[in-house]
Scaffold this motif. Structure first.
Motif, PDB file in Angstrom:
ATOM      1  N   ASP A   1       0.801  -1.209   0.000  1.00 17.85           N
ATOM      2  CA  ASP A   1       0.000   0.000   0.000  1.00 17.85           C
ATOM      3  C   ASP A   1       0.840   1.268   0.000  1.00 17.85           C
ATOM      4  OD1 ASP A   1      -2.590  -1.404   2.131  1.00 17.85           O
ATOM      5  OD2 ASP A   1      -2.361  -1.421  -0.040  1.00 17.85           O
ATOM      6  N   ASP A   2       1.965   1.249   0.680  1.00 21.09           N
ATOM      7  CA  ASP A   2       2.703   2.495   0.899  1.00 21.09           C
ATOM      8  C   ASP A   2       4.188   2.254   0.668  1.00 21.09           C
ATOM      9  OD1 ASP A   2       3.697   4.893   1.629  1.00 21.09           O
ATOM     10  OD2 ASP A   2       3.004   4.840   3.707  1.00 21.09           O
ATOM     11  N   TRP A   3       4.699   2.737  -0.456  1.00 15.69           N
ATOM     12  CA  TRP A   3       6.103   2.526  -0.782  1.00 15.69           C
ATOM     13  C   TRP A   3       7.019   3.468  -0.009  1.00 15.69           C
ATOM     14  CZ3 TRP A   3       6.767   1.568  -6.780  1.00 15.69           C
ATOM     15  CH2 TRP A   3       6.142   0.352  -7.116  1.00 15.69           C
ATOM     16  N   SER A   4       6.460   4.359   0.792  1.00 14.01           N
ATOM     17  CA  SER A   4       7.308   5.250   1.577  1.00 14.01           C
ATOM     18  C   SER A   4       7.845   4.555   2.818  1.00 14.01           C
ATOM     19  CB  SER A   4       6.532   6.504   1.990  1.00 14.01           C
ATOM     20  OG  SER A   4       5.504   6.180   2.918  1.00 14.01           O
ATOM     21  N   GLN A   5       7.277   3.400   3.164  1.00 16.92           N
ATOM     22  CA  GLN A   5       7.716   2.674   4.344  1.00 16.92           C
ATOM     23  C   GLN A   5       9.048   1.966   4.092  1.00 16.92           C
ATOM     24  OE1 GLN A   5       6.085   2.957   7.319  1.00 16.92           O
ATOM     25  NE2 GLN A   5       4.950   4.481   6.112  1.00 16.92           N
ATOM     26  N   PRO A   6       9.816   1.688   5.142  1.00 18.81           N
ATOM     27  CA  PRO A   6      11.095   0.979   4.978  1.00 18.81           C
ATOM     28  C   PRO A   6      10.908  -0.335   4.228  1.00 18.81           C
ATOM     29  CG  PRO A   6      10.853   1.809   7.212  1.00 18.81           C
ATOM     30  CD  PRO A   6       9.542   2.041   6.542  1.00 18.81           C
ATOM     31  N   HIS A   7      11.900  -0.665   3.440  1.00 16.48           N
ATOM     32  CA  HIS A   7      11.790  -1.828   2.555  1.00 16.48           C
ATOM     33  C   HIS A   7      13.155  -2.487   2.441  1.00 16.48           C
ATOM     34  CE1 HIS A   7      10.119  -4.207  -0.674  1.00 16.48           C
ATOM     35  NE2 HIS A   7      11.026  -3.780  -1.544  1.00 16.48           N
ATOM     36  N   PRO A   8      13.263  -3.782   2.700  1.00 19.90           N
ATOM     37  CA  PRO A   8      14.583  -4.431   2.629  1.00 19.90           C
ATOM     38  C   PRO A   8      15.134  -4.467   1.212  1.00 19.90           C
ATOM     39  CG  PRO A   8      12.836  -6.064   2.907  1.00 19.90           C
ATOM     40  CD  PRO A   8      12.199  -4.719   3.077  1.00 19.90           C
ATOM     41  N   GLU A   9      16.445  -4.490   1.121  1.00 16.86           N
ATOM     42  CA  GLU A   9      17.096  -4.604  -0.185  1.00 16.86           C
ATOM     43  C   GLU A   9      16.663  -5.905  -0.840  1.00 16.86           C
ATOM     44  OE1 GLU A   9      19.650  -3.073  -3.145  1.00 16.86           O
ATOM     45  OE2 GLU A   9      19.009  -2.185  -1.237  1.00 16.86           O
ATOM     46  N   PRO A  10      16.137  -5.861  -2.067  1.00 10.07           N
ATOM     47  CA  PRO A  10      15.640  -7.093  -2.687  1.00 10.07           C
ATOM     48  C   PRO A  10      16.762  -8.070  -3.020  1.00 10.07           C
ATOM     49  CG  PRO A  10      15.598  -5.277  -4.256  1.00 10.07           C
ATOM     50  CD  PRO A  10      15.953  -4.681  -2.923  1.00 10.07           C
ATOM     51  N   THR A  11      16.514  -9.326  -2.762  1.00  9.48           N
ATOM     52  CA  THR A  11      17.464 -10.377  -3.108  1.00  9.48           C
ATOM     53  C   THR A  11      16.735 -11.469  -3.883  1.00  9.48           C
ATOM     54  OG1 THR A  11      17.078 -11.480  -0.980  1.00  9.48           O
ATOM     55  CG2 THR A  11      18.936  -9.957  -1.112  1.00  9.48           C
ATOM     56  N   ALA A  12      17.463 -12.157  -4.718  1.00  8.64           N
ATOM     57  CA  ALA A  12      16.871 -13.197  -5.551  1.00  8.64           C
ATOM     58  C   ALA A  12      16.436 -14.388  -4.704  1.00  8.64           C
ATOM     59  CB  ALA A  12      17.870 -13.645  -6.604  1.00  8.64           C
ATOM     60  N   VAL A  13      15.320 -14.979  -5.090  1.00 12.46           N
ATOM     61  CA  VAL A  13      14.877 -16.244  -4.528  1.00 12.46           C
ATOM     62  C   VAL A  13      15.202 -17.316  -5.565  1.00 12.46           C
ATOM     63  CG1 VAL A  13      12.914 -17.584  -3.691  1.00 12.46           C
ATOM     64  CG2 VAL A  13      13.036 -15.105  -3.234  1.00 12.46           C
ATOM     65  N   GLY A  14      16.084 -18.239  -5.224  1.00 13.64           N
ATOM     66  CA  GLY A  14      16.535 -19.234  -6.188  1.00 13.64           C
ATOM     67  C   GLY A  14      17.822 -18.805  -6.875  1.00 13.64           C
ATOM     68  N   LYS A  15      18.371 -19.707  -7.664  1.00 10.34           N
ATOM     69  CA  LYS A  15      19.663 -19.464  -8.301  1.00 10.34           C
ATOM     70  C   LYS A  15      19.590 -19.625  -9.814  1.00 10.34           C
ATOM     71  CE  LYS A  15      22.437 -20.894  -4.318  1.00 10.34           C
ATOM     72  NZ  LYS A  15      23.525 -21.791  -3.837  1.00 10.34           N
ATOM     73  N   LEU A  16      20.474 -18.917 -10.485  1.00  9.20           N
ATOM     74  CA  LEU A  16      20.598 -19.062 -11.932  1.00  9.20           C
ATOM     75  C   LEU A  16      21.082 -20.469 -12.276  1.00  9.20           C
ATOM     76  CD1 LEU A  16      22.329 -15.669 -12.778  1.00  9.20           C
ATOM     77  CD2 LEU A  16      19.994 -16.318 -13.397  1.00  9.20           C
ATOM     78  N   GLY A  17      20.565 -20.995 -13.375  1.00 13.97           N
ATOM     79  CA  GLY A  17      20.995 -22.302 -13.827  1.00 13.97           C
ATOM     80  C   GLY A  17      22.262 -22.217 -14.648  1.00 13.97           C
ATOM     81  N   PRO A  18      22.891 -23.363 -14.918  1.00 10.86           N
ATOM     82  CA  PRO A  18      24.092 -23.383 -15.754  1.00 10.86           C
ATOM     83  C   PRO A  18      23.817 -22.766 -17.123  1.00 10.86           C
ATOM     84  CG  PRO A  18      23.723 -25.523 -14.717  1.00 10.86           C
ATOM     85  CD  PRO A  18      22.487 -24.709 -14.478  1.00 10.86           C
ATOM     86  N   GLY A  19      24.769 -21.976 -17.588  1.00 11.11           N
ATOM     87  CA  GLY A  19      24.661 -21.426 -18.929  1.00 11.11           C
ATOM     88  C   GLY A  19      24.051 -20.041 -19.010  1.00 11.11           C
ATOM     89  N   PHE A  20      23.672 -19.463 -17.868  1.00  9.83           N
ATOM     90  CA  PHE A  20      23.158 -18.093 -17.964  1.00  9.83           C
ATOM     91  C   PHE A  20      24.282 -17.161 -18.398  1.00  9.83           C
ATOM     92  CE2 PHE A  20      21.728 -13.921 -16.570  1.00  9.83           C
ATOM     93  CZ  PHE A  20      20.406 -13.919 -16.983  1.00  9.83           C
ATOM     94  N   ILE A  21      25.417 -17.281 -17.719  1.00 11.63           N
ATOM     95  CA  ILE A  21      26.645 -16.627 -18.172  1.00 11.63           C
ATOM     96  C   ILE A  21      27.792 -17.613 -17.967  1.00 11.63           C
ATOM     97  CG2 ILE A  21      25.870 -14.274 -17.615  1.00 11.63           C
ATOM     98  CD1 ILE A  21      27.813 -14.481 -15.169  1.00 11.63           C
TER      99      ILE A  21
END
Length: 227
Positions: A25-45
Motif C-alpha cells: 500500500d505504501d512505498w514510503s515505508q522501509p523496505h529491505p534490499e531485494p534479493t533473488a529467490v533461487g539461483k541461476l541455472g548453468p549457462g546463464f553466463i
C-alpha cells in the motif's frame, strides 16, 4: 446494542491494522534490499568470463527459470505507445507480476511531451526496479538514467546505445531498437514479439538484475544469428 457497537469497533480496528501492515500500500515505508529467490541455472553466463559493461550475454534458454523476485518486489512498469509489440510486452510484465506476487504500479506516458516527465514520476515512486516497454522511451531513458545510478532499470524489447551500469536490457533478433537517431533496425519484426519471447524477456531480465548482472544486454537468440 452496546455489545454490537463494541464488536463493530473491534472489526474496524482489525481491518485498519491489516491495511496499515500491507507492504503493497505504501512505498514510503522501509523496505529491505531485494534479493533473488533461487539461483541461476548453468549457462546463464560463463562465470570464468562474465560480460563486460555494455556487453552482451546469451543465456541458455530457461537458465533463469528458478530465479524469482522476493514477495512484494516493488516494480514500476513504464510504458508508451499502443503498438502490438508494446502491448505484448506490457501483458507479459503484468502476468509475470501476478504470478510472482510483485507489487506492480504502471506509469503510462501521455504523448511525446510526457516521456521524460513520466520517467521522473516513476523515479519519484522509489521502486526496486523500473521496467520500460515501448521504443519511444529509449531516448528519454538515455537522458535520465545516467543521473540516477542508484535506481535499477530494465528495458525489454529494446536497448540503450550506451547504457550505464544501472540499465539492463533484454533483446533479440527482430527487436533491438537503440534510439539516439540510429533509426529502426533493418531487422525489426513486430511478429518477433511473441507471447513466449516477451515472457522470457521479463523473467530473464529480472533474474539478471537480481543477480547484479546489470548494465548489459541479455540476448535471447542464438549467438550465431545476425544482429
Amino acid at each position: 446494542m452496546c455489545s454490537l457497537l463494541r464488536a463493530a469497533a473491534a472489526l474496524a480496528a482489525a481491518a485498519a491494522l491489516v491495511t496499515g501492515c500491507s507492504s503493497g500500500d505504501d512505498w514510503s515505508q522501509p523496505h529491505p534490499e531485494p534479493t533473488a529467490v533461487g539461483k541461476l541455472g548453468p549457462g546463464f553466463i560463463d562465470p570464468s568470463s562474465p560480460p563486460a559493461p555494455e556487453g552482451t550475454a546469451t543465456p541458455r534458454p530457461g537458465s533463469w527459470a528458478k530465479v524469482h523476485p522476493p514477495k512484494d518486489y516493488r516494480v514500476v512498469l513504464l510504458t508508451s505507445g499502443d503498438e502490438r509489440p508494446t502491448k505484448k510486452l506490457v501483458t507479459a510484465v503484468q502476468e509475470w507480476a501476478g504470478d510472482e506476487h510483485v507489487d506492480l504500479r504502471t506509469m503510462t506516458a501521455d504523448g511525446p511531451s510526457d516521456l521524460v516527465p513520466s520517467v521522473t514520476r516513476a523515479l519519484e515512486m522509489g521502486p526496486d526496479l523500473i521496467v520500460s516497454a515501448g521504443n519511444d522511451l529509449v531516448d528519454p531513458l538515455a537522458v535520465v538514467t545516467p543521473n540516477h545510478l542508484s535506481q535499477q532499470f530494465l528495458v525489454v524489447g529494446a536497448e540503450l546505445a550506451e547504457p550505464t551500469h544501472n540499465v539492463t536490457a533484454v533483446d533479440w533478433y527482430g527487436a533491438s531498437f537503440r534510439g539516439e537517431g540510429l533509426g529502426m533496425s533493418s531487422t525489426y519484426d513486430p511478429g518477433s514479439f511473441s507471447t513466449e519471447r516477451c515472457a522470457a524477456a521479463i523473467r530473464a531480465g529480472v533474474a539478471s538484475v537480481l543477480n547484479d548482472l546489470t548494465g548489459i544486454v541479455i540476448w535471447l537468440d542464438n549467438p550465431s544469428a545476425p544482429r
